[in-house]
Write a protein that holds these residues in place. Sequence first.
Motif, PDB file in Angstrom:
ATOM      1  N   UNK A 241      -7.926  10.844  -6.918  1.00  0.00           N
ATOM      2  CA  UNK A 241      -7.666   9.465  -6.502  1.00  0.00           C
ATOM      3  C   UNK A 241      -8.171   8.445  -7.518  1.00  0.00           C
ATOM      4  N   UNK A 242      -9.234   8.796  -8.254  1.00  0.00           N
ATOM      5  CA  UNK A 242      -9.773   7.877  -9.268  1.00  0.00           C
ATOM      6  C   UNK A 242      -8.764   7.632 -10.379  1.00  0.00           C
ATOM      7  N   UNK A 243      -7.905   8.602 -10.622  1.00  0.00           N
ATOM      8  CA  UNK A 243      -6.938   8.497 -11.714  1.00  0.00           C
ATOM      9  C   UNK A 243      -5.741   7.628 -11.368  1.00  0.00           C
ATOM     10  N   UNK A 244      -5.582   7.277 -10.120  1.00  0.00           N
ATOM     11  CA  UNK A 244      -4.453   6.450  -9.687  1.00  0.00           C
ATOM     12  C   UNK A 244      -4.870   4.991  -9.712  1.00  0.00           C
ATOM     13  N   UNK A 245      -4.830   4.399 -10.885  1.00  0.00           N
ATOM     14  CA  UNK A 245      -5.334   3.045 -11.084  1.00  0.00           C
ATOM     15  C   UNK A 245      -4.573   1.973 -10.342  1.00  0.00           C
ATOM     16  N   UNK A 246      -3.303   2.174 -10.072  1.00  0.00           N
ATOM     17  CA  UNK A 246      -2.524   1.136  -9.406  1.00  0.00           C
ATOM     18  C   UNK A 246      -2.577   1.244  -7.887  1.00  0.00           C
TER      19      UNK A 246
ATOM     20  N   UNK B 192     -12.289  13.108   7.503  1.00  0.00           N
ATOM     21  CA  UNK B 192     -12.193  14.422   6.861  1.00  0.00           C
ATOM     22  C   UNK B 192     -13.558  15.007   6.499  1.00  0.00           C
ATOM     23  N   UNK B 193     -14.551  14.146   6.294  1.00  0.00           N
ATOM     24  CA  UNK B 193     -15.884  14.618   5.927  1.00  0.00           C
ATOM     25  C   UNK B 193     -16.058  14.824   4.427  1.00  0.00           C
ATOM     26  N   UNK B 194     -14.988  14.719   3.667  1.00  0.00           N
ATOM     27  CA  UNK B 194     -15.063  14.839   2.205  1.00  0.00           C
ATOM     28  C   UNK B 194     -15.722  13.573   1.661  1.00  0.00           C
ATOM     29  N   UNK B 195     -16.881  13.687   0.994  1.00  0.00           N
ATOM     30  CA  UNK B 195     -17.617  12.492   0.550  1.00  0.00           C
ATOM     31  C   UNK B 195     -16.803  11.553  -0.346  1.00  0.00           C
ATOM     32  N   UNK B 196     -15.979  12.101  -1.223  1.00  0.00           N
ATOM     33  CA  UNK B 196     -15.188  11.229  -2.111  1.00  0.00           C
ATOM     34  C   UNK B 196     -14.119  10.460  -1.340  1.00  0.00           C
TER      35      UNK B 196
ATOM     36  N   UNK C 243     -14.447   9.629   1.825  1.00  0.00           N
ATOM     37  CA  UNK C 243     -15.197   8.642   2.591  1.00  0.00           C
ATOM     38  C   UNK C 243     -15.549   7.436   1.729  1.00  0.00           C
ATOM     39  N   UNK C 244     -15.980   7.678   0.487  1.00  0.00           N
ATOM     40  CA  UNK C 244     -16.290   6.555  -0.414  1.00  0.00           C
ATOM     41  C   UNK C 244     -15.036   5.753  -0.737  1.00  0.00           C
ATOM     42  N   UNK C 245     -13.908   6.453  -0.878  1.00  0.00           N
ATOM     43  CA  UNK C 245     -12.642   5.755  -1.135  1.00  0.00           C
ATOM     44  C   UNK C 245     -12.347   4.785   0.005  1.00  0.00           C
ATOM     45  N   UNK C 246     -12.541   5.230   1.235  1.00  0.00           N
ATOM     46  CA  UNK C 246     -12.301   4.375   2.399  1.00  0.00           C
ATOM     47  C   UNK C 246     -13.299   3.226   2.448  1.00  0.00           C
ATOM     48  N   UNK C 247     -14.561   3.509   2.186  1.00  0.00           N
ATOM     49  CA  UNK C 247     -15.605   2.489   2.300  1.00  0.00           C
ATOM     50  C   UNK C 247     -15.432   1.340   1.318  1.00  0.00           C
ATOM     51  N   UNK C 248     -14.748   1.575   0.193  1.00  0.00           N
ATOM     52  CA  UNK C 248     -14.564   0.480  -0.753  1.00  0.00           C
ATOM     53  C   UNK C 248     -13.684  -0.641  -0.179  1.00  0.00           C
ATOM     54  N   UNK C 249     -12.929  -0.333   0.862  1.00  0.00           N
ATOM     55  CA  UNK C 249     -12.053  -1.335   1.464  1.00  0.00           C
ATOM     56  C   UNK C 249     -12.690  -2.060   2.651  1.00  0.00           C
ATOM     57  N   UNK C 250     -13.879  -1.644   3.076  1.00  0.00           N
ATOM     58  CA  UNK C 250     -14.494  -2.250   4.257  1.00  0.00           C
ATOM     59  C   UNK C 250     -14.686  -3.759   4.154  1.00  0.00           C
ATOM     60  N   UNK C 251     -15.203  -4.294   3.053  1.00  0.00           N
ATOM     61  CA  UNK C 251     -15.359  -5.762   3.010  1.00  0.00           C
ATOM     62  C   UNK C 251     -14.028  -6.502   3.202  1.00  0.00           C
ATOM     63  N   UNK C 252     -12.983  -6.015   2.574  1.00  0.00           N
ATOM     64  CA  UNK C 252     -11.672  -6.660   2.717  1.00  0.00           C
ATOM     65  C   UNK C 252     -11.122  -6.495   4.132  1.00  0.00           C
ATOM     66  N   UNK C 253     -11.348  -5.320   4.718  1.00  0.00           N
ATOM     67  CA  UNK C 253     -10.902  -5.089   6.093  1.00  0.00           C
ATOM     68  C   UNK C 253     -11.625  -6.001   7.069  1.00  0.00           C
ATOM     69  N   UNK C 254     -12.932  -6.154   6.889  1.00  0.00           N
ATOM     70  CA  UNK C 254     -13.702  -7.048   7.763  1.00  0.00           C
ATOM     71  C   UNK C 254     -13.232  -8.485   7.585  1.00  0.00           C
ATOM     72  N   UNK C 255     -13.034  -8.895   6.332  1.00  0.00           N
ATOM     73  CA  UNK C 255     -12.563 -10.259   6.073  1.00  0.00           C
ATOM     74  C   UNK C 255     -11.200 -10.489   6.717  1.00  0.00           C
ATOM     75  N   UNK C 256     -10.304  -9.555   6.560  1.00  0.00           N
ATOM     76  CA  UNK C 256      -8.967  -9.679   7.133  1.00  0.00           C
ATOM     77  C   UNK C 256      -9.035  -9.738   8.658  1.00  0.00           C
ATOM     78  N   UNK C 257      -9.861  -8.869   9.230  1.00  0.00           N
ATOM     79  CA  UNK C 257     -10.011  -8.858  10.687  1.00  0.00           C
ATOM     80  C   UNK C 257     -10.567 -10.189  11.193  1.00  0.00           C
ATOM     81  N   UNK C 258     -11.601 -10.695  10.538  1.00  0.00           N
ATOM     82  CA  UNK C 258     -12.208 -11.950  10.971  1.00  0.00           C
ATOM     83  C   UNK C 258     -11.265 -13.131  10.792  1.00  0.00           C
ATOM     84  N   UNK C 259     -10.509 -13.147   9.716  1.00  0.00           N
ATOM     85  CA  UNK C 259      -9.590 -14.271   9.504  1.00  0.00           C
ATOM     86  C   UNK C 259      -8.457 -14.255  10.517  1.00  0.00           C
ATOM     87  N   UNK C 260      -7.966 -13.079  10.869  1.00  0.00           N
ATOM     88  CA  UNK C 260      -6.910 -12.989  11.878  1.00  0.00           C
ATOM     89  C   UNK C 260      -7.467 -13.365  13.248  1.00  0.00           C
TER      90      UNK C 260
END
Length: 146
Positions: free
Chosen positions: A31-36, A66-70, A72-89
């Motif tokens: 997933x790290x290799x998929x820059x776009x 899934x429990x796969x740490x990588x 999970x980290x991939x998902x966690x990088x979107x949390x700030x944006x998800x929280x912001x989007x949720x709060x703005x809506x």
Amino acid sequence: MLAMDQGIVEEWLSEFKTLPETAVPSYAASLKEKGSLVPALYKVIRENYSDLLEPVCHQLFEFYRSGEPRLQRFTLQFLPELVWSYLSVTAGRDPHCSGCIEALLLGIYNLVICQSDSIIILTLSALKQQTVGGRPVFTQISLDLL
């Protein structure tokens, strides 16, 4: 959203569904290799009315679950944006388009709570009550997860 970004996200959505369980760690590393991909996912999250938002939230939850740490980290990088989007809506009084984001955030929270082996203490302010001596009244809840 550009058609190119939409194609990238749609391809990403279909890739994980067809993976055998033994290939998940190598997929997580790739997933790290998929820059776009990450910028395209941010665009989906920012567009609250995107048709791809619900499948993206579902996929991110599957990654975290899934429990796969990588993954999970991939998902966690979107949390700030998800929280912001949720709060703005939510502030805009249009909760109908935030249901999948809310479900994702609560699902991740529940998984974290269920995986924890410690006692969690939450301090909630009682906003309906007046303050006592200039200090707000707090309610303390202790959850023993053992």
